[in-house]
Design a protein around this motif. Structure first.
Motif, PDB file in Angstrom:
ATOM      1  N   ALA A 199     -31.883 -12.009 -24.653  1.00 54.13           N
ATOM      2  CA  ALA A 199     -32.904 -11.562 -23.701  1.00 54.13           C
ATOM      3  C   ALA A 199     -33.287 -12.756 -22.821  1.00 54.13           C
ATOM      4  CB  ALA A 199     -34.116 -11.068 -24.476  1.00 54.13           C
ATOM      5  N   GLU A 200     -34.052 -12.493 -21.779  1.00 53.87           N
ATOM      6  CA  GLU A 200     -34.627 -13.606 -21.027  1.00 53.87           C
ATOM      7  C   GLU A 200     -35.537 -14.388 -21.963  1.00 53.87           C
ATOM      8  OE1 GLU A 200     -33.677 -14.473 -18.214  1.00 53.87           O
ATOM      9  OE2 GLU A 200     -33.514 -12.838 -16.757  1.00 53.87           O
ATOM     10  N   SER A 201     -35.569 -15.699 -21.801  1.00 60.46           N
ATOM     11  CA  SER A 201     -36.374 -16.527 -22.691  1.00 60.46           C
ATOM     12  C   SER A 201     -37.315 -17.403 -21.850  1.00 60.46           C
ATOM     13  CB  SER A 201     -35.426 -17.391 -23.528  1.00 60.46           C
ATOM     14  OG  SER A 201     -36.131 -18.108 -24.471  1.00 60.46           O
ATOM     15  N   PRO A 202     -38.633 -17.254 -22.037  1.00 58.90           N
ATOM     16  CA  PRO A 202     -39.579 -17.999 -21.186  1.00 58.90           C
ATOM     17  C   PRO A 202     -39.510 -19.505 -21.412  1.00 58.90           C
ATOM     18  CG  PRO A 202     -40.674 -16.189 -22.307  1.00 58.90           C
ATOM     19  CD  PRO A 202     -39.321 -16.324 -22.933  1.00 58.90           C
ATOM     20  N   MET A 203     -39.616 -20.234 -20.297  1.00 56.65           N
ATOM     21  CA  MET A 203     -39.650 -21.699 -20.371  1.00 56.65           C
ATOM     22  C   MET A 203     -41.071 -22.177 -20.631  1.00 56.65           C
ATOM     23  SD  MET A 203     -37.312 -23.842 -17.662  1.00 56.65           S
ATOM     24  CE  MET A 203     -37.899 -22.985 -16.297  1.00 56.65           C
ATOM     25  N   ASN A 204     -42.001 -21.763 -19.754  1.00 58.63           N
ATOM     26  CA  ASN A 204     -43.388 -22.221 -19.901  1.00 58.63           C
ATOM     27  C   ASN A 204     -44.406 -21.118 -19.636  1.00 58.63           C
ATOM     28  OD1 ASN A 204     -42.466 -22.250 -17.293  1.00 58.63           O
ATOM     29  ND2 ASN A 204     -43.607 -24.057 -16.681  1.00 58.63           N
ATOM     30  N   TYR A 205     -43.968 -20.015 -19.079  1.00 56.30           N
ATOM     31  CA  TYR A 205     -44.784 -18.803 -19.016  1.00 56.30           C
ATOM     32  C   TYR A 205     -43.803 -17.649 -18.832  1.00 56.30           C
ATOM     33  CZ  TYR A 205     -44.498 -19.754 -13.948  1.00 56.30           C
ATOM     34  OH  TYR A 205     -44.054 -20.034 -12.700  1.00 56.30           O
ATOM     35  N   PRO A 206     -44.213 -16.434 -19.158  1.00 55.87           N
ATOM     36  CA  PRO A 206     -43.222 -15.356 -19.322  1.00 55.87           C
ATOM     37  C   PRO A 206     -42.279 -15.144 -18.151  1.00 55.87           C
ATOM     38  CG  PRO A 206     -45.305 -14.674 -20.239  1.00 55.87           C
ATOM     39  CD  PRO A 206     -45.565 -16.008 -19.581  1.00 55.87           C
ATOM     40  N   ASP A 207     -42.786 -15.268 -16.924  1.00 54.83           N
ATOM     41  CA  ASP A 207     -41.905 -14.966 -15.789  1.00 54.83           C
ATOM     42  C   ASP A 207     -41.048 -16.150 -15.362  1.00 54.83           C
ATOM     43  OD1 ASP A 207     -42.506 -12.359 -15.617  1.00 54.83           O
ATOM     44  OD2 ASP A 207     -43.836 -12.502 -13.877  1.00 54.83           O
ATOM     45  N   ASN A 208     -41.259 -17.316 -15.961  1.00 54.99           N
ATOM     46  CA  ASN A 208     -40.468 -18.506 -15.594  1.00 54.99           C
ATOM     47  C   ASN A 208     -39.505 -18.772 -16.744  1.00 54.99           C
ATOM     48  OD1 ASN A 208     -39.791 -20.510 -13.778  1.00 54.99           O
ATOM     49  ND2 ASN A 208     -41.140 -22.019 -14.733  1.00 54.99           N
ATOM     50  N   THR A 209     -38.314 -18.210 -16.618  1.00 59.75           N
ATOM     51  CA  THR A 209     -37.415 -18.187 -17.774  1.00 59.75           C
ATOM     52  C   THR A 209     -36.330 -19.255 -17.667  1.00 59.75           C
ATOM     53  OG1 THR A 209     -36.065 -16.546 -16.645  1.00 59.75           O
ATOM     54  CG2 THR A 209     -37.733 -15.721 -18.172  1.00 59.75           C
ATOM     55  N   PHE A 210     -35.776 -19.637 -18.809  1.00 56.40           N
ATOM     56  CA  PHE A 210     -34.572 -20.474 -18.831  1.00 56.40           C
ATOM     57  C   PHE A 210     -33.456 -19.711 -18.113  1.00 56.40           C
ATOM     58  CE2 PHE A 210     -36.694 -22.108 -22.695  1.00 56.40           C
ATOM     59  CZ  PHE A 210     -36.661 -23.454 -22.398  1.00 56.40           C
ATOM     60  N   HIS A 211     -32.483 -20.460 -17.626  1.00 53.70           N
ATOM     61  CA  HIS A 211     -31.289 -19.834 -17.070  1.00 53.70           C
ATOM     62  C   HIS A 211     -30.731 -18.865 -18.130  1.00 53.70           C
ATOM     63  CE1 HIS A 211     -27.050 -19.552 -16.218  1.00 53.70           C
ATOM     64  NE2 HIS A 211     -26.800 -20.190 -17.334  1.00 53.70           N
ATOM     65  N   PHE A 212     -30.434 -17.630 -17.748  1.00 55.82           N
ATOM     66  CA  PHE A 212     -29.962 -16.647 -18.746  1.00 55.82           C
ATOM     67  C   PHE A 212     -28.527 -16.954 -19.164  1.00 55.82           C
ATOM     68  CE2 PHE A 212     -27.539 -12.762 -19.688  1.00 55.82           C
ATOM     69  CZ  PHE A 212     -28.156 -12.456 -20.898  1.00 55.82           C
ATOM     70  N   ARG A 213     -28.303 -16.978 -20.460  1.00 52.33           N
ATOM     71  CA  ARG A 213     -26.951 -17.136 -21.006  1.00 52.33           C
ATOM     72  C   ARG A 213     -26.776 -16.063 -22.068  1.00 52.33           C
ATOM     73  NH1 ARG A 213     -22.501 -17.647 -23.548  1.00 52.33           N
ATOM     74  NH2 ARG A 213     -21.068 -19.385 -23.116  1.00 52.33           N
ATOM     75  N   GLN A 214     -25.779 -15.202 -21.847  1.00 53.08           N
ATOM     76  CA  GLN A 214     -25.509 -14.141 -22.802  1.00 53.08           C
ATOM     77  C   GLN A 214     -24.925 -14.732 -24.088  1.00 53.08           C
ATOM     78  OE1 GLN A 214     -26.175 -11.582 -24.319  1.00 53.08           O
ATOM     79  NE2 GLN A 214     -25.539  -9.952 -22.910  1.00 53.08           N
ATOM     80  N   ASP A 215     -25.155 -14.064 -25.185  1.00 50.20           N
ATOM     81  CA  ASP A 215     -24.546 -14.435 -26.464  1.00 50.20           C
ATOM     82  C   ASP A 215     -23.018 -14.304 -26.344  1.00 50.20           C
ATOM     83  OD1 ASP A 215     -24.589 -14.686 -29.509  1.00 50.20           O
ATOM     84  OD2 ASP A 215     -23.449 -12.840 -29.159  1.00 50.20           O
ATOM     85  N   SER A 216     -22.305 -15.259 -26.906  1.00 50.53           N
ATOM     86  CA  SER A 216     -20.858 -15.312 -26.672  1.00 50.53           C
ATOM     87  C   SER A 216     -20.101 -14.190 -27.393  1.00 50.53           C
ATOM     88  CB  SER A 216     -20.309 -16.674 -27.106  1.00 50.53           C
ATOM     89  OG  SER A 216     -20.864 -17.666 -26.283  1.00 50.53           O
ATOM     90  N   SER A 217     -20.519 -13.808 -28.583  1.00 49.92           N
ATOM     91  CA  SER A 217     -19.822 -12.691 -29.259  1.00 49.92           C
ATOM     92  C   SER A 217     -20.099 -11.384 -28.521  1.00 49.92           C
ATOM     93  CB  SER A 217     -20.254 -12.583 -30.729  1.00 49.92           C
ATOM     94  OG  SER A 217     -19.757 -13.700 -31.442  1.00 49.92           O
ATOM     95  N   PHE A 218     -21.298 -11.266 -27.953  1.00 49.63           N
ATOM     96  CA  PHE A 218     -21.615 -10.082 -27.149  1.00 49.63           C
ATOM     97  C   PHE A 218     -20.691 -10.028 -25.933  1.00 49.63           C
ATOM     98  CE2 PHE A 218     -24.123  -7.014 -24.824  1.00 49.63           C
ATOM     99  CZ  PHE A 218     -24.717  -6.263 -25.817  1.00 49.63           C
ATOM    100  N   LEU A 219     -20.537 -11.188 -25.285  1.00 50.80           N
ATOM    101  CA  LEU A 219     -19.633 -11.250 -24.123  1.00 50.80           C
ATOM    102  C   LEU A 219     -18.218 -10.888 -24.541  1.00 50.80           C
ATOM    103  CD1 LEU A 219     -20.598 -14.561 -22.260  1.00 50.80           C
ATOM    104  CD2 LEU A 219     -20.756 -12.232 -21.352  1.00 50.80           C
ATOM    105  N   TYR A 220     -17.790 -11.418 -25.680  1.00 52.13           N
ATOM    106  CA  TYR A 220     -16.402 -11.261 -26.109  1.00 52.13           C
ATOM    107  C   TYR A 220     -16.063  -9.791 -26.397  1.00 52.13           C
ATOM    108  CZ  TYR A 220     -12.062 -12.205 -28.644  1.00 52.13           C
ATOM    109  OH  TYR A 220     -10.750 -12.229 -29.042  1.00 52.13           O
ATOM    110  N   PHE A 221     -16.955  -9.099 -27.078  1.00 50.91           N
ATOM    111  CA  PHE A 221     -16.622  -7.731 -27.509  1.00 50.91           C
ATOM    112  C   PHE A 221     -17.167  -6.640 -26.575  1.00 50.91           C
ATOM    113  CE2 PHE A 221     -16.284 -10.143 -31.491  1.00 50.91           C
ATOM    114  CZ  PHE A 221     -15.007  -9.775 -31.865  1.00 50.91           C
TER     115      PHE A 221
END
Ligand code: GLY
Length: 462
Positions: free
Chosen positions: A29-51
């Motif tokens: 999911a989106e992951s907040p950096m310092n408040y909910p709408d300011n998120t880390f760059h989104f990176r999908q889980d690799s097994s999710f991407l793979y399958f």
């Protein structure tokens, strides 16, 4: 994405490796950096991407092994969300692109899992590593986060590892792209180093190249005049004449496959005689390791061979002494080389480390507890399709020197008097990426400067 058929075939293979029940995939999911709408760059889980292929936050998937179906659980974006994100593929469009037959609203996932639990069916999940997914698993299955690692499905983990560990031709194309961009990052970094710049100047330049190539970084950049700190992420030092610079940086391809290279070069146009001497030792270990690569060889053996080569070089400098076979067996060389020779690489820079190093790099065997050897992430026999790094180094860590000297540790093998001359030397690492084939190991990407002369020649270019 790859063609839909690629994901269909991956899931078909997975289907044959786990006996029955449900395979639960939690996308990131989106992951907040310092408040909910300011998120880390989104990176999908690799097994999710793979399958499942979906590269968007908030998705989950279930493979019902007994019914032979796959369902994607997510909600289409509301108009309110699209105002901020722009239009994104719908759930049905993602499903079609990954050859998935069924979609369902996100809130039906809980009901499906609850039904399966009531029926006593196995629900297999992979070890979660994100807090968001730990909480989601608690909600969905009632398993407290502290117990989730132990309750993750070993059958599912081993099945995923057995598939993702061999890279096919489509994946190798992506990895080549990532490594090619990574080489460009290193050439730029080596070219620009000079006294007066800051570490952050080089870090910014190499990041620019990764982003301009259409991907992201595959891990936080290490760009440092303190290469003796193995994962140094501080970029605030100024470059001074006489220092070495260690750049460990990599790009991801647009499909999220990683590159990972390290170069060590002088801040000045040429190495000092002492820097060159130590560089030559690391290079000799690197070349010995690369020469030893062949299908079937255990990477632990290659690691120990590189350690032996490093120890020999250090003996030549008067820093090590005595019986080097014994020294390496006991771990005395770990004063200078505290980590492993390399790791698997793929969709993750340390491929599948979230699934457990023991399953990925050690075939389920316990890792050594010896200082140095315990950090070896890859020990198993090398099979065609494995992609991995080779990255020997020598690191002069003042805190380690002081501790071991005070403890009189390995005094038969380490010349602590002489070692004082190297306090402040820094660290050297040389890293390249390889794929094992039936015929032997092939280096990935174009070759970046490897020898000291090649590094200096690049520095001398106008
Ligand atoms: N190159 C960074 C790492 O292997 O962790």
């Amino acid at each position: 994405m790859f063609p839909a058929q690629t994901y269909v075939e991956r899931r078909q293979r997975l289907q044959t490796k786990v006996r029955s029940g449900l395979l639960l995939f939690l996308g990131n999911a989106e992951s907040p950096m310092n408040y909910p709408d300011n998120t880390f760059h989104f990176r999908q889980d690799s097994s999710f991407l793979y399958f499942l292929g979906v590269d968007q936050p908030g998705y989950a998937g279930v493979m019902d092994l007994d019914a032979g179906t796959t369902t994607l659980f997510a909600d289409d974006l509301t108009l309110d969300a699209i105002v901020w994100t722009g239009p994104q593929p719908t759930v049905a469009e993602w499903a079609a692109q990954a050859g998935i037959q069924n979609t369902a609203p996100a809130d039906q996932l809980g009901e499906v899992l609850q039904r399966a639990r009531v029926q006593g069916r196995a629900i297999h999940f992979l070890p979660p590593y994100r807090p968001e997914n730990r909480l989601r698993l608690l909600d969905l299955l009632g398993i407290p986060p502290a117990e989730q690692g132990a309750k993750a499905s070993l059958e599912f983990i081993q099945a995923v590892v057995s598939l993702r560990i061999h890279k096919d031709a489509e994946e190798l194309v992506e990895i080549e792209k990532a490594v090619t961009t990574t080489v460009a990052m290193h050439l730029a970094g080596i070219r620009m180093a000079r006294p007066g710049l800051k570490e952050s100047d080089l870090a910014a330049r190499v990041a620019e190249i990764a982003l301009a190539a259409g991907g992201q970084l595959s891990f936080p950049i290490i760009a440092t005049v303190h290469g003796e700190t193995l994962h140094n992420h501080f970029h605030g030092n100024a470059l001074e004449s006489g220092q070495l610079f260690l750049l460990d940086a990599g790009a991801e391809s647009a499909l999220h496959y990683a590159g990972d290279l390290t170069s060590t070069f002088p801040v000045d146009p040429t190495f000092t005689p002492r820097q060159r001497e130590v560089y030559e030792i690391v290079l000799a270990a690197h070349m010995a390791a690369v020469a030893a690569l062949k299908p079937g060889i255990r990477f632990r053996e290659v690691h120990l061979l590189a350690c032996r080569q490093l120890a020999e070089g250090l003996k030549g400098l008067g820093l090590m002494q005595g019986d080097l076979d014994e020294a390496v067996a006991l771990g005395a060389h770990a004063m200078f080389f505290q980590c492993g020779l390399g790791h698997m690489m793929g969709l993750d820079v340390h491929d599948m480390e979230d699934l457990g190093e023991v399953w990925v790099g050690h075939e389920g065997q316990p890792k050594s507890t010896q200082f140095g050897l315990k950090s070896l992430r890859l020990a198993r026999g090398l099979e065609p399709g494995f992609v991995f790094t080779v990255e020997p180094g020598l690191y002069f860590i003042p805190e380690l020197m002081d501790r071991w000297r005070a403890e009189r540790k390995f005094t038969a093998f380490i010349n602590y008097e002489k070692l004082e001359d190297y306090r402040g030397f820094g660290g050297i690492r040389i890293e390249e990426d390889f794929v094992m084939t039936e015929q032997g190991a092939r280096m990935l990407g174009p070759r970046k400067p490897r020898t000291a002369a090649e590094v200096e020649a690049l520095r001398a270019e106008p």
